[in-house]
Design an enzyme around this catalytic site. Structure first.
Site, short mmCIF file in Angstrom:
data_model
loop_
_atom_site.label_atom_id
_atom_site.label_comp_id
_atom_site.label_asym_id
_atom_site.label_seq_id
_atom_site.Cartn_x
_atom_site.Cartn_y
_atom_site.Cartn_z
N SER A 132 5.33 -15.44 34.25
CA SER A 132 5.17 -16.89 34.02
C SER A 132 6.52 -17.58 34.13
CB SER A 132 4.59 -17.13 32.63
OG SER A 132 4.78 -18.49 32.31
N HIS A 189 2.85 -16.94 38.10
CA HIS A 189 2.04 -17.74 37.17
C HIS A 189 2.79 -19.05 36.88
CE1 HIS A 189 -1.10 -18.15 34.08
NE2 HIS A 189 -0.16 -18.64 33.28
N ASP A 247 2.57 -22.53 34.79
CA ASP A 247 1.94 -23.17 33.63
C ASP A 247 2.13 -24.68 33.66
OD1 ASP A 247 0.86 -21.04 31.95
OD2 ASP A 247 2.94 -20.32 31.87
N MET A 298 1.56 -28.20 31.90
CA MET A 298 1.29 -28.79 30.58
C MET A 298 1.49 -30.30 30.65
SD MET A 298 3.24 -26.04 28.24
CE MET A 298 2.91 -24.29 28.38
N HIS A 308 -2.04 -22.41 36.20
CA HIS A 308 -2.79 -22.45 34.94
C HIS A 308 -2.69 -23.88 34.41
CE1 HIS A 308 -2.82 -21.08 30.41
NE2 HIS A 308 -3.82 -21.87 30.71
N MET A 314 -3.12 -26.66 31.92
CA MET A 314 -3.35 -27.02 30.51
C MET A 314 -3.28 -28.53 30.47
SD MET A 314 -1.04 -23.97 28.91
CE MET A 314 -0.27 -23.64 30.48
N MET A 345 -6.63 -16.38 26.79
CA MET A 345 -5.40 -16.72 26.10
C MET A 345 -5.28 -15.83 24.86
SD MET A 345 -3.91 -19.02 27.88
CE MET A 345 -2.52 -19.23 26.78
N GLY A 391 0.59 -23.71 25.14
CA GLY A 391 1.59 -24.75 24.94
C GLY A 391 3.02 -24.25 24.94
N GLY A 402 6.70 -17.28 24.31
CA GLY A 402 7.37 -16.58 23.21
C GLY A 402 6.60 -16.46 21.91
N ASP A 441 -3.04 -13.76 28.89
CA ASP A 441 -1.84 -14.60 28.91
C ASP A 441 -1.38 -14.88 27.47
OD1 ASP A 441 0.09 -16.52 29.42
OD2 ASP A 441 -1.25 -17.95 30.38
N GLY A 442 -0.17 -14.44 27.15
CA GLY A 442 0.42 -14.77 25.85
C GLY A 442 0.81 -13.52 25.06
N SER A 468 8.22 -14.57 28.50
CA SER A 468 9.47 -14.21 27.81
C SER A 468 9.81 -12.73 27.93
CB SER A 468 9.40 -14.63 26.34
OG SER A 468 8.22 -14.14 25.74
C1 DX5 Z 1 1.37 -20.50 27.21
C2 DX5 Z 1 1.39 -20.11 28.67
C3 DX5 Z 1 1.87 -18.76 28.98
C4 DX5 Z 1 3.27 -18.45 28.52
C5 DX5 Z 1 3.29 -17.01 28.14
O1 DX5 Z 1 0.72 -21.71 27.08
O2 DX5 Z 1 0.09 -20.21 29.23
O3 DX5 Z 1 1.72 -18.45 30.37
O4 DX5 Z 1 4.24 -18.70 29.49
O5 DX5 Z 1 4.53 -16.74 27.59
P1 DX5 Z 1 4.87 -15.40 26.82
O6 DX5 Z 1 4.63 -14.27 27.81
O7 DX5 Z 1 6.29 -15.59 26.49
O8 DX5 Z 1 3.95 -15.31 25.65
ZN ZN Z 2 -0.31 -19.49 31.35
#
Ligand code: DX5
Ligand code: ZN
Length: 227
Positions: free
Chosen positions: A9, A34, A36, A38, A73, A75, A144, A149, A152, A182-183, A205
């Site tokens: 990501s 990936h 993201d 937002m 992705h 959001m 998820m 959002g 880490g 994811d997450g 992360s």
């Molecule tokens: C959160 C994102 C993720 C995020 C994951 O809203 O959708 O893709 O970047 O980050 P890590 O792998 O650090 O949990």
């Molecule tokens: Zn994501």
């Protein structure tokens, strides 16, 4: 063994060097990039838009010139106009949260008509019951394992049961639908998540937080290859 994919990501990458960062994780073995998105409305954070996706498109290639899929992705709320904008900006896969669209079936159709793979994303508190009614139009499913959002955050264990249940639903459909998570994915939990039935792993992360991306992705693959 299923086909496993690692999708770093970019949310945890150095935003001032996004092109280089994409090339570096591809060189290190990433299968998908990936991305993201937002909107500071559906989630309390703001990341990047279609113009950044378009600028990245030329960097999402392997050394042999083949394209690496950009996995967007969303959001965001509403979904449709931005889904179209990302399709126009060179996205290959586009997923959205069903509760962010008033007409989920219509949004899936719109994404596919724009030439992209269409995916649904389920938050930790979201029910997957309605998937049954649209699964014929769903090309990938994303679970998820944190609240969307931020990068880490810590992996939420209930996601494992949701992955198990989705694995059964997908297998029963008879279609080849990637099951993504994811997450909070790291080297030390990826095997557990794969055992629950996921095949595609988003990690932000865990990868970008280390100097040597190849070493992390290699360690993830070694965990996945473990019998
Ligand atoms: C959160 C994102 C993720 C995020 C994951 O809203 O959708 O893709 O970047 O980050 P890590 O792998 O650090 O949990
Ligand atoms: Zn994501």
């Amino acid at each position: 063994m299923p086909t496993y994919r690692i999708a770093p990501s970019l949310l945890s990458a150095d935003f001032a060097r996004l092109g280089e960062e994409a090339r570096a994780v591809i060189e290190a073995g990433a299968d998908w990039i990936h991305f993201d998105v937002m909107d500071n409305h559906y989630v309390p954070n703001l990341s990047f838009g279609p113009m950044v996706c378009q600028a990245l498109r030329k960097h999402a290639v392997r050394a042999d010139g083949s394209k690496v899929p950009i996995d967007v992705h969303l959001m965001v709320q509403p979904v449709d106009a931005l889904a179209q904008a990302f399709a126009d900006a060179g996205a290959d896969l586009i997923s959205f949260h069903p509760e962010a669209s008033l007409h989920v079936d219509r949004t899936l159709q719109l994404i596919r008509a724009a030439g992209c793979k269409a995916g649904l994303v389920y938050n930790p508190g979201a029910s997957i019951d309605a998937l049954e009614w649209v699964i014929d139009k769903v090309d990938h499913v994303l679970v998820m394992s944190v609240n969307p959002g931020f990068g880490g955050q810590s992996f939420i264990d209930a996601a494992l049961r949701k992955i198990e249940r989705l694995r059964r639903v997908i297998d029963a459909s008879g279609r080849d639908i990637p099951l993504q998570v994811d997450g909070g994915i790291k080297v030390d939990n990826i095997r557990r998540v794969a055992d629950a039935g996921a095949d595609t792993f988003v990690a932000g992360s865990a990868i970008f937080g280390q100097k040597d991306y190849r070493q992390v992705i290699g360690a993830m693959r070694a965990e996945l290859a473990r019998a």
